[in-house]
Design a protein around this motif. Structure first.
Motif, mmCIF file in Angstrom:
data_model
loop_
_atom_site.group_PDB
_atom_site.id
_atom_site.type_symbol
_atom_site.label_atom_id
_atom_site.label_comp_id
_atom_site.label_asym_id
_atom_site.label_seq_id
_atom_site.Cartn_x
_atom_site.Cartn_y
_atom_site.Cartn_z
ATOM 1 N N TRP A 177 -1.641 5.269 10.246
ATOM 2 C CA TRP A 177 -1.998 3.874 10.004
ATOM 3 C C TRP A 177 -1.901 3.006 11.254
ATOM 4 C CZ3 TRP A 177 -3.783 2.016 5.350
ATOM 5 C CH2 TRP A 177 -3.693 2.884 4.263
ATOM 6 N N THR B 49 4.558 4.405 3.851
ATOM 7 C CA THR B 49 3.879 5.676 4.056
ATOM 8 C C THR B 49 4.813 6.773 4.549
ATOM 9 O OG1 THR B 49 2.115 6.756 5.347
ATOM 10 C CG2 THR B 49 3.234 4.894 6.376
ATOM 11 N N VAL C 116 0.864 -1.183 0.000
ATOM 12 C CA VAL C 116 0.000 0.000 0.000
ATOM 13 C C VAL C 116 0.900 1.232 0.000
ATOM 14 C CG1 VAL C 116 -1.804 1.264 1.221
ATOM 15 C CG2 VAL C 116 -1.785 -1.243 1.274
ATOM 16 N N VAL D 130 2.313 -1.489 4.419
ATOM 17 C CA VAL D 130 2.006 -0.082 4.201
ATOM 18 C C VAL D 130 3.305 0.709 4.148
ATOM 19 C CG1 VAL D 130 0.789 1.946 5.067
ATOM 20 C CG2 VAL D 130 -0.182 -0.338 5.421
ATOM 21 N N ASP E 213 1.399 5.118 0.238
ATOM 22 C CA ASP E 213 0.718 6.297 0.777
ATOM 23 C C ASP E 213 1.729 7.425 1.006
ATOM 24 O OD1 ASP E 213 -0.943 8.109 2.184
ATOM 25 O OD2 ASP E 213 -0.321 7.200 4.086
#
Length: 460
Positions: free
Chosen positions: A61, A55, A23, A53, A25
């Motif tokens: 998160w 990020t 992911v 993730v 971000d």
């Protein structure tokens, strides 16, 4: 150090036990698009996979990751819906002055440095089945650079993985963005963003890009992303709904609520001007919950400001509790692509006051029935509408209940299901050690789509 590097490289060649989603971000503050992404991933997390993730803002998160890692999707139902996935969070870094570049060579250097961090991680781990880009191709450019790198080192598997792009805001006109749009394995867009996507492709004046985009439509790679609220995030109902003691009198004062970032286009200045048009004795109580953008070159509104009867909260953790103590929600955003904060206010039973700007909620709601509308960017008209509502608590109560009824149609478990399903199908199609029969039976975006997805994909 050499031994560590050797060990990490060897681990890449070991069989992978769990499918992986990366992911991406790069946004530095928490907003509606990030919440929408987490809502989608809530549904994906019921399938065994590892969600990595990457990020710029790990704190945004942390709460979500903790909940998933504790194997619970629905906090409010004793974990009846269990997560079988795991989540890890990895920080991405940017130099302050480079983070400001939004165009030109600086823009490509900025995203190239972010992509370098992704590629370095890729060198020491297995390839992800999906790279989930969470904002839009202009912001998520590094994800496409990583995908290009993957295609170079593993060309044989490039057809069954790639970037799954969420488009949660209007797409700027750019040849680079147009090329990215056609590189996506799946393009999931808010309905209000489709026109900007198509205009971008048209204005690219690139026959190859236009042909590729037409092929994406034919292959069923475009999907509507319809926002909603997942059950565990469903807002608490407003307290002290206005009950009349007599004509024109309420048992408790009606309070106004506003929540968004301080970016100028969110329009907080319009509300502040409207509130300042009241005298100190007449001004209704108002609470302003704001997010202060970080490392952002866009214009922002100064906050807090000393205004009588106005209380300020900077990114409060108890936002739901604060909202439940109010009866009116004011949106001042200019041409909001969706407006998750408006939906949350509707679900909580607040009367929403929105600009008549032709945006999503302006098209969905009716003035005087389930909302109140004012002339966009007109502080005086907003003041008039607020004054009318504050002096008519029964109307506030009726409109709030009507809006709450409409919001019941926006349960995230239903609205996000088509997008989450296509991600799950891709994961299952690329599960490690899946036998040939299983892979043949599994649909993915390169083959037959599930029936529910066929009904939602772009028909053009």
């Amino acid at each position: 150090m050499f031994k560590f590097i050797t060990t990490r490289i060897k681990s890449v060649f070991k069989p992978k036990s769990l499918a992986t989603i990366w992911v991406y971000d790069p946004i530095t503050f928490n907003g509606g698009s990030k919440l929408a992404t987490q809502n989608v991933l809530d549904l994906v997390a019921t399938t065994s996979c590892h969600i990595k993730v990457l990020t710029r803002s790990p704190a945004d998160w942390q709460t979500w990751a903790t909940r998933i890692n504790h194997h619970c999707i629905n906090q409010n139902s004793d974990c009846n819906q269990a997560a079988t996935s795991t989540v890890s969070i990895h920080t991405l870094y940017e130099l302050g002055y480079i983070a400001k570049f939004e165009q030109g060579i600086g823009y490509f250097i900025r995203h190239g440095l972010l992509a370098t961090q992704l590629i370095l991680r890729r060198l020491f781990t297995h390839k992800a089945e999906i790279i989930l880009a969470t904002s839009g191709p202009g912001v998520d450019l590094a994800a496409y650079m990583l995908d290009a790198f993957n295609r170079i080192i593993e060309p044989s598997s490039s057809a069954t993985s790639g970037v799954f792009q969420l488009v949660q805001g209007p797409v700027a006109t750019s040849k680079t963005i147009a090329k990215c749009l056609t590189r996506a394995q799946a393009l999931c867009y808010l309905p209000s963003c489709l026109s900007s996507i198509e205009q971008n492709i048209e204005k690219s004046a690139n026959p190859v890009v236009q042909t590729q985009f037409a092929q994406m439509k034919q292959q069923g790679k475009l999907f509507e992303l319809n926002n909603g609220i997942n059950q565990h995030n469903w807002p608490s109902p407003t307290q002290n709904h206005c009950q009349s003691k007599g004509k024109g009198h309420a048992s408790k004062p009606i309070r106004i609520f506003w929540a968004a970032s301080l970016l100028k286009w969110k329009g907080l200045d319009t509300l502040l001007t409207a509130l300042n048009l009241f005298t100190d004795n007449e001004r209704p109580q108002a609470s302003i919950c704001f997010i202060r953008p970080k490392q952002c070159e866009l214009a922002v509104t100064q906050a807090p400001q000393p205004i009588n009867q106005v209380t300020w909260f900077e990114q409060p953790k108890n936002l739901d509790s604060i909202r439940s103590q109010h009866q009116i929600f004011v949106s001042t955003s200019q041409n909001e692509p969706f407006g998750l904060a408006i939906l949350e206010a509707l679900a909580a039973g607040l009367t929403v006051v929105i600009p008549a700007d032709g945006a999503y909620w302006d098209q969905q709601l009716t003035h005087g029935e389930n909302c109140f509308k004012y002339k966009a960017n007109d502080a005086f008209d907003l003041k008039v509408k607020l004054e009318a509502l504050v002096n008519n608590p029964l109307i506030v109560d009726e409109i709030g209940k009507a809006g709450q009824k409409l919001a019941a149609k926006y349960h995230g478990e239903a609205t996000y299901q088509p997008v989450s399903q296509i991600i799950v199908q891709q994961i299952k199609g690329n599960q490690p050690h899946a036998n040939a029969d299983q892979q043949t039976k599994t649909d993915n975006v390169n083959g037959n789509l599930p029936t529910s997805l066929k009904q939602t994909q772009l028909s053009k």
